[in-house]
Write a protein that holds these residues in place. Structure first.
Motif, short mmCIF file in Angstrom:
data_model
loop_
_atom_site.label_atom_id
_atom_site.label_comp_id
_atom_site.label_asym_id
_atom_site.label_seq_id
_atom_site.Cartn_x
_atom_site.Cartn_y
_atom_site.Cartn_z
N ASN A 1 0.83 -1.21 0.00
CA ASN A 1 0.00 0.00 0.00
C ASN A 1 0.86 1.26 0.00
O ASN A 1 0.48 2.30 0.54
N ASN A 2 2.02 1.13 -0.61
CA ASN A 2 2.93 2.27 -0.86
C ASN A 2 3.41 2.96 0.41
O ASN A 2 3.73 4.14 0.41
N ASN A 3 3.44 2.21 1.52
CA ASN A 3 3.92 2.77 2.79
C ASN A 3 3.21 4.09 3.12
O ASN A 3 3.81 5.03 3.63
N THR A 4 1.91 4.13 2.82
CA THR A 4 1.13 5.34 3.08
C THR A 4 1.06 5.62 4.58
O THR A 4 0.82 4.72 5.39
N LEU A 5 1.28 6.89 4.93
CA LEU A 5 1.20 7.31 6.33
C LEU A 5 -0.18 7.89 6.62
O LEU A 5 -0.65 8.79 5.94
N PHE A 6 -0.84 7.36 7.65
CA PHE A 6 -2.14 7.84 8.09
C PHE A 6 -1.96 8.51 9.46
O PHE A 6 -1.49 7.86 10.39
N THR A 7 -2.31 9.79 9.57
CA THR A 7 -2.12 10.51 10.83
C THR A 7 -3.38 11.25 11.23
O THR A 7 -4.24 11.55 10.40
#
Length: 220
Positions: A132-138
């Motif tokens: 998942n493209n190393n997506t960052l969720f914050t």
């Protein structure tokens, strides 16, 4: 066609049950004990049910000491702390934060985490996997806000408020485990080869040596 759909749904449900991380109990409780004359279930021996008492399901949790480099303290309440949690598939942790305190990037290999802010303001986040493209969720969380960290994914919490902060984390395992990323990479026993780390991070050997010499504090 409806029969096919039913079979697929049934097999999916059966598979999810068969591969659950903590097995479902087949009795009211299985209080963990160090005695070896009991029944061995899920890594723990079961206490004789006739000897079980209320204290086996109880623990008082005091505020954690945040006077450390990270400015945070995680106080776990898992099967080690409450023997009555054995086979029940849940645990929790209290997390105390000093101003600007950080619960550093880490993972729980055996549990999903759901966190609620009891006091203060936290900046939290997790990183999705490579697929998942190393997506960052914050998200910035305030008192009463809840956030979920999926099982096995790297996540963190940072106190961005002006005062102390407190959070309670629920975990979907009696023994979720924790891997603090910095500790695992630069403070392992024995140490990971610098040749491996310099190539992995594409940095000079001196940087890796510097990181290995740091005191990687474990706040759990």
């Amino acid at each position: 066609m409806k029969v096919v759909y039913f079979l697929v749904a049934f097999l999916a449900l059966a598979s999810s049950i068969a591969f659950a991380y903590d097995p479902s109990p087949l009795q009211d409780f299985c209080v963990a004990t160090n005695e070896i004359n009991g029944v061995f279930v899920n890594g723990k021996f079961c206490k004789n049910p006739k000897l079980v008492k209320a204290e086996d399901f109880f623990k008082h949790v005091d505020p954690g000491n945040t006077s450390n480099k990270l400015g945070s303290k995680v106080t776990p309440v898992a099967v080690t702390e409450i023997p009555g949690l054995n086979t029940l598939g849940i645990s929790l942790a209290r997390i105390d934060f000093a101003p600007k305190g950080l619960n550093p990037p880490h993972t729980h290999p055996r549990a999903t985490e759901i966190l609620i802010v009891v006091e203060g303001t936290l900046f939290v986040g997790f990183v999705a996997s490579n697929q998942n493209n190393n997506t960052l969720f914050t998200k910035v969380l305030n008192k009463g806000d809840v956030f979920v960290f999926p099982i096995g994914l790297i996540h963190f919490q940072l106190n961005v408020g002006n005062g102390n902060a407190i959070a309670i984390a629920g975990l979907s395992s009696q023994n979720p485990g924790v891997i603090t990323i910095a500790n695992a990479l630069f403070g392992s026993t024995p140490l990971i080869s610098s040749e491996v780390l310099t190539k992995a991070f594409q940095v000079d050997n001196s940087i890796i040596d510097y990181l290995k010499k740091q005191f990687w504090y474990d706040n759990n």
